[in-house]
Enzyme design. Structure first.
Site, PDB file in Angstrom:
ATOM      1  N   CYS A   1     -19.272 -19.174  37.327  1.00  0.00           N
ATOM      2  CA  CYS A   1     -20.150 -20.092  38.043  1.00  0.00           C
ATOM      3  C   CYS A   1     -19.255 -20.812  39.053  1.00  0.00           C
ATOM      4  O   CYS A   1     -18.322 -21.508  38.657  1.00  0.00           O
ATOM      5  CB  CYS A   1     -20.769 -21.115  37.091  1.00  0.00           C
ATOM      6  SG  CYS A   1     -21.484 -22.523  37.976  1.00  0.00           S
TER       7      CYS A   1
ATOM      8  N   LYS B   1      -4.250 -11.212  -2.946  1.00  0.00           N
ATOM      9  CA  LYS B   1      -4.350  -9.827  -2.473  1.00  0.00           C
ATOM     10  C   LYS B   1      -4.497  -9.882  -0.955  1.00  0.00           C
ATOM     11  O   LYS B   1      -5.591 -10.063  -0.425  1.00  0.00           O
ATOM     12  CB  LYS B   1      -5.545  -9.127  -3.126  1.00  0.00           C
ATOM     13  CG  LYS B   1      -5.602  -7.637  -2.834  1.00  0.00           C
ATOM     14  CD  LYS B   1      -6.621  -6.958  -3.732  1.00  0.00           C
ATOM     15  CE  LYS B   1      -6.637  -5.450  -3.556  1.00  0.00           C
ATOM     16  NZ  LYS B   1      -7.002  -5.030  -2.208  1.00  0.00           N
TER      17      LYS B   1
ATOM     18  N   SER C   1      -3.381   2.636  -6.847  1.00  0.00           N
ATOM     19  CA  SER C   1      -4.343   1.650  -6.361  1.00  0.00           C
ATOM     20  C   SER C   1      -4.764   0.782  -7.544  1.00  0.00           C
ATOM     21  O   SER C   1      -4.158   0.862  -8.607  1.00  0.00           O
ATOM     22  CB  SER C   1      -5.535   2.338  -5.706  1.00  0.00           C
ATOM     23  OG  SER C   1      -6.102   3.252  -6.609  1.00  0.00           O
TER      24      SER C   1
ATOM     25  N   GLU D   1       3.155  -5.666   1.264  1.00  0.00           N
ATOM     26  CA  GLU D   1       2.047  -5.599   2.209  1.00  0.00           C
ATOM     27  C   GLU D   1       2.519  -6.037   3.594  1.00  0.00           C
ATOM     28  O   GLU D   1       3.098  -7.107   3.746  1.00  0.00           O
ATOM     29  CB  GLU D   1       0.934  -6.535   1.706  1.00  0.00           C
ATOM     30  CG  GLU D   1      -0.423  -6.269   2.263  1.00  0.00           C
ATOM     31  CD  GLU D   1      -1.175  -5.142   1.527  1.00  0.00           C
ATOM     32  OE1 GLU D   1      -0.569  -4.460   0.670  1.00  0.00           O
ATOM     33  OE2 GLU D   1      -2.366  -4.955   1.825  1.00  0.00           O
TER      34      GLU D   1
HETATM   35  S1  IVH Z   1      -0.035  -4.121  -6.465  1.00  0.00           S
HETATM   36  C1  IVH Z   1       0.195  -0.826  -9.128  1.00  0.00           C
HETATM   37  N1  IVH Z   1      -0.075  -6.470  -5.362  1.00  0.00           N
HETATM   38  O1  IVH Z   1      -4.041  -3.770  -2.700  1.00  0.00           O
HETATM   39  C2  IVH Z   1       0.217  -1.874  -8.144  1.00  0.00           C
HETATM   40  N2  IVH Z   1      -1.292  -4.720  -4.304  1.00  0.00           N
HETATM   41  O2  IVH Z   1      -5.843  -1.745  -4.249  1.00  0.00           O
HETATM   42  C3  IVH Z   1      -0.508  -1.540  -6.910  1.00  0.00           C
HETATM   43  N3  IVH Z   1      -2.370  -5.387  -2.215  1.00  0.00           N
HETATM   44  O3  IVH Z   1      -2.779  -0.662  -1.752  1.00  0.00           O
HETATM   45  C4  IVH Z   1      -0.513  -2.555  -5.886  1.00  0.00           C
HETATM   46  N4  IVH Z   1      -1.713  -7.480  -2.233  1.00  0.00           N
HETATM   47  O4  IVH Z   1      -2.272  -2.607  -0.236  1.00  0.00           O
HETATM   48  C5  IVH Z   1      -0.503  -5.198  -5.283  1.00  0.00           C
HETATM   49  N5  IVH Z   1       0.002  -8.624  -4.478  1.00  0.00           N
HETATM   50  C6  IVH Z   1      -0.410  -7.353  -4.407  1.00  0.00           C
HETATM   51  C7  IVH Z   1      -1.217  -6.885  -3.338  1.00  0.00           C
HETATM   52  C8  IVH Z   1      -1.641  -5.556  -3.330  1.00  0.00           C
HETATM   53  C9  IVH Z   1      -2.385  -6.562  -1.567  1.00  0.00           C
HETATM   54  C10 IVH Z   1      -3.071  -4.163  -1.761  1.00  0.00           C
HETATM   55  C11 IVH Z   1      -2.165  -2.970  -1.584  1.00  0.00           C
HETATM   56  C12 IVH Z   1      -2.739  -1.863  -2.424  1.00  0.00           C
HETATM   57  C13 IVH Z   1      -4.116  -2.363  -2.731  1.00  0.00           C
HETATM   58  C14 IVH Z   1      -4.489  -1.927  -4.135  1.00  0.00           C
END
Ligand code: IVH
Length: 673
Positions: free
Chosen positions: A433, A123, A85, A179
């Site tokens: 109505c 993200k 994460s 994702e």
């Molecule tokens: S990288 C070590 N890249 O964010 C790399 N995560 O808190 C770990 N997420 O569970 C993830 N967009 O679901 C990465 N461009 C992106 C992302 C991304 C969304 C989400 C993903 C992960 C969470 C991490």
């Protein structure tokens, strides 16, 4: 159909390759090369081959994208390497502090003053998925789960068209992470469909995606529009790359969807600007983002930085302000739609959600309202996702446990606008109505009639309509065409000039094509697209008025239920009277149709890029009105390409094939505008 191929195995291979190529053009590049009919023909041929030769069927065939057999459970999958994460930062200073921590860590490793290049990514708010390919074939996909073990959802991932089932030029084992999400437009459409059918709505795109991906029956997933962005190449033995940026390019070359917003930035302050920029402009994107991810690109530096517990040191999530908030639900009120349906909405104690003050929120329909168990006077949770209208999603958790709660909300027994007793027909989703003369119903119909996708009368907005209704100058849409400048001049907000302008705009709207008039009529279930399809199929209002439900149901996308609803609406006396009035006033009730005559008769045109004055739909209408045809792909059969700003690869292709290219002005000249 197709004649038996000499070598069925070879033909099946060819077909799969072609189909996946066109899926990629359509779902990943958003730039199809062939039309639906041609694509369907390829799919039909492959389906026939596979049923005639069952030994050729395979799980990664594009025919399986509509959903294979249901599974009985979701087996657990242990990830090859844990799915990590991300640590969060919430301000520019926290981001700078993260950079300092990395420098300090690397200094201890003997690396002084490293130069960081960052990859900054949106993200996307969906769910993390890992995809495994063996010898170039997709074999397994799993959810993140607790990071160590997830669930096998291969069957549902196969239905996501933008995920490649095969990759070319790949080592024996490849693992890609990314994702799965639902775009905002798909999410809104899905919720509207569900609300109209009396089904529960999803709270947000994330929940809709998560609920879909864990279904046992892939047919269900196939019907719900999921998308995917790849953001990590987590395993690819022997592939020579030394940065994350290169890994993304490698993925893109292998037809994975990689978010085009992703940027390579080598300056800390510019990274901050990019993150703040997305936070401001998040509404511009068609997917929900809850932050940005900043990654050090260099893989050697990544390795040296390593992880602290569950979080890699080389990446952070820049989190945006939350898009949910708790506030008091002051009152539930009811809107009346143009066909009389009562729609609940919430009046809220004003609250900031995702940077915007919200005091009203939609509540969809009464069943959804009951299911949500919210009560006026209590605290509720409000969500605002990107551009989506704010919604109340649930009571605040603490109020649900109370012994004494206010009464559940009920639809009003009388129309809040005209006082007529409301009705709810057997099996209907909405209380209605029933009064056709209800001023609010009329207002809603008028608003729809003049709106952008319908008659598009500039200068006649909600405010002006309300005034005209109040002065009894306009009751029905046809009254708009009877207005004279003398009627308008004395009204508040009008002068001689604006009155003359509005009259001219009304006059101009008489030239709107038949499809728009059909949309303007406000027939339930007939929106812009259905109106265009009906206009194309029937050619005139008279042909449509005498069509039976079966003929209406022949139009693609119109089911039997909708067809009989349209048929019933067409039999309505008031609607018929309105149509006759509009006919007498000179509105277009038949297609100015292709083929015969017209300066573009027999010509095939392709549109690319953004035109200065016309939307795509308007340009298409103009061309079709002049007898021409518009197709999506440039080929040797294309006669002309109309190019605007930022044209795509279609322009290059046209140049290569020596096809004439014109701009909007050139198009207008050809048509004689
Ligand atoms: S990288 C070590 N890249 O964010 C790399 N995560 O808190 C770990 N997420 O569970 C993830 N967009 O679901 C990465 N461009 C992106 C992302 C991304 C969304 C989400 C993903 C992960 C969470 C991490």
């Amino acid at each position: 159909m197709a004649t038996e191929a000499a070598d069925p195995a070879k033909r099946a291979r060819e077909l799969r390759e072609q189909i996946e190529y066109h899926n990629w053009r359509y779902y990943v590049l958003d730039d199809p090369e062939i039309g639906d009919a041609q694509f369907d023909a390829l799919m039909d041929e492959l389906r026939e081959l596979e049923s005639a030769h069952p030994e050729l069927a395979r799980p990664d065939s594009p025919t399986r994208r509509v959903g294979g057999e249901p599974v009985s459970a979701l087996p657990k999958v242990t990830h090859r390497e844990p799915m990590l994460s991300l640590a969060n930062v919430r301000s520019a200073d926290e981001l700078r502090a993260w950079v300092q921590r990395m420098r300090a860590h690397l200094a201890r490793e003997g690396i002084e003053d490293p130069r960081f290049e960052y990859v900054v990514e949106p993200k996307v708010d969906g769910l993390a998925i890992s995809l495994t390919y063996e010898h170039g074939r997709f074999v397994q996909g799993a959810t993140r789960g607790d990071g160590v073990t997830g669930e096998d959802v291969t069957h549902n991932l196969r239905t996501i068209r933008s995920i490649p089932m095969r990759i070319a030029d790949a080592p024996a084992l490849v693992e890609v992470r990314g994702e799965v999400y639902m775009s905002l437009s798909d999410f809104t459409a899905l919720n509207e469909r569900r609300a109209a059918a009396g089904e529960s709505t999803f709270m947000n795109p994330r929940n809709a995606a998560a609920g879909t991906i864990r279904q046992l029956d892939p047919q269900l997933a196939a019907q719900r529009p999921l998308s995917f962005w790849a953001y990590q190449l987590s395993h690819a033995e022997g592939v020579a790359i030394d940065s994350h940026w290169q890994a993304l390019a490698w993925l893109r070359e292998r037809r994975f969807p990689v978010n085009p917003e992703i940027a390579l930035i080598d300056d800390d302050e510019a990274v901050i600007e990019r993150c703040e920029g997305w936070e401001r402009e998040r509404g511009r994107l068609d997917f929900e983002i809850d932050g940005a991810v900043v990654k050090v690109s260099d893989l050697e530096l990544q390795r040296r930085l390593g992880a602290a517990g569950r979080d890699p040191r080389w990446a952070v999530a820049w989190k945006f302000a939350p898009t949910t908030a708790a506030t008091k639900l002051l009152e539930i009120r009811w809107n009346v739609g143009r066909s009389g349906d009562l729609h609940p909405y919430a009046l809220l104690e004003p609250v900031a959600v995702g940077g915007v003050r919200v005091s009203r929120a939609t509540l969809h329909n009464e069943e959804d309202l009951l299911r949500k168990d919210i009560r006026a006077g209590e605290e509720v949770i409000v969500i605002r996702a990107g551009d989506v209208i704010p919604q109340v999603i649930s009571p605040a958790p603490h109020v649900v446990e109370r012994k004494r709660r206010p009464k559940p909300p009920l639809p009003p027994t009388r129309c809040p606008y005209c006082g007529t007793p409301t009705v709810k027909e057997e099996g209907a989703v909405f209380t209605r109505c029933p009064n056709r003369d209800c001023p609010e119903r009329r207002h809603q119909l008028l608003k729809h009639f003049v709106s952008g996708g319908a008659m598009d009368i500039e200068g006649l907005g909600e405010k002006q309509l309300a005034l005209l209704q109040e002065r009894s100058l306009v009751r029905s849409p046809s009254d708009i065409y009877r207005l004279r400048a003398e009627d308008l001049e004395p009204l508040e907000g009008f002068g001689a000039l604006s009155a003359a302008k509005l009259i001219a705009a009304i006059e101009r709207s008489k030239r709107q094509p038949f499809a728009r008039v059909l949309n303007a009529l406000g027939i339930p279930e007939v929106g812009e697209k259905t109106a265009r399809d009906l206009a194309r199929r029937f050619g005139s209002i008279d042909a449509l008025l005498s069509a039976d439900p079966q003929q209406i149901a022949e139009v693609p996308g119109i089911g039997e239920k909708v067809a009989s609803g349209i048929r019933r609406a067409l039999d309505d006396e008031q609607l018929r009277a309105l149509i006759e009035e509009l006919r007498a006033l000179g509105l277009r009730l038949r297609e100015a149709r292709a083929g015969r005559g017209g300066p573009l008769a027999g010509k095939t045109l392709v549109l690319t890029g953004t035109l200065p004055q016309l939307t795509r739909e308007q340009a298409q209408e103009l061309i079709e009105g002049a007898g021409g045809r518009v197709t999506s792909a440039v080929s040797a059969k294309t006669d002309l390409v109309v190019a605007g700003a930022a044209p795509g690869s279609k322009l290059q292709k046209a140049r290569r094939l020596g096809i004439e290219v014109i701009d909007e002005e050139g198009l207008r000249r050809l048509i004689g505008e």
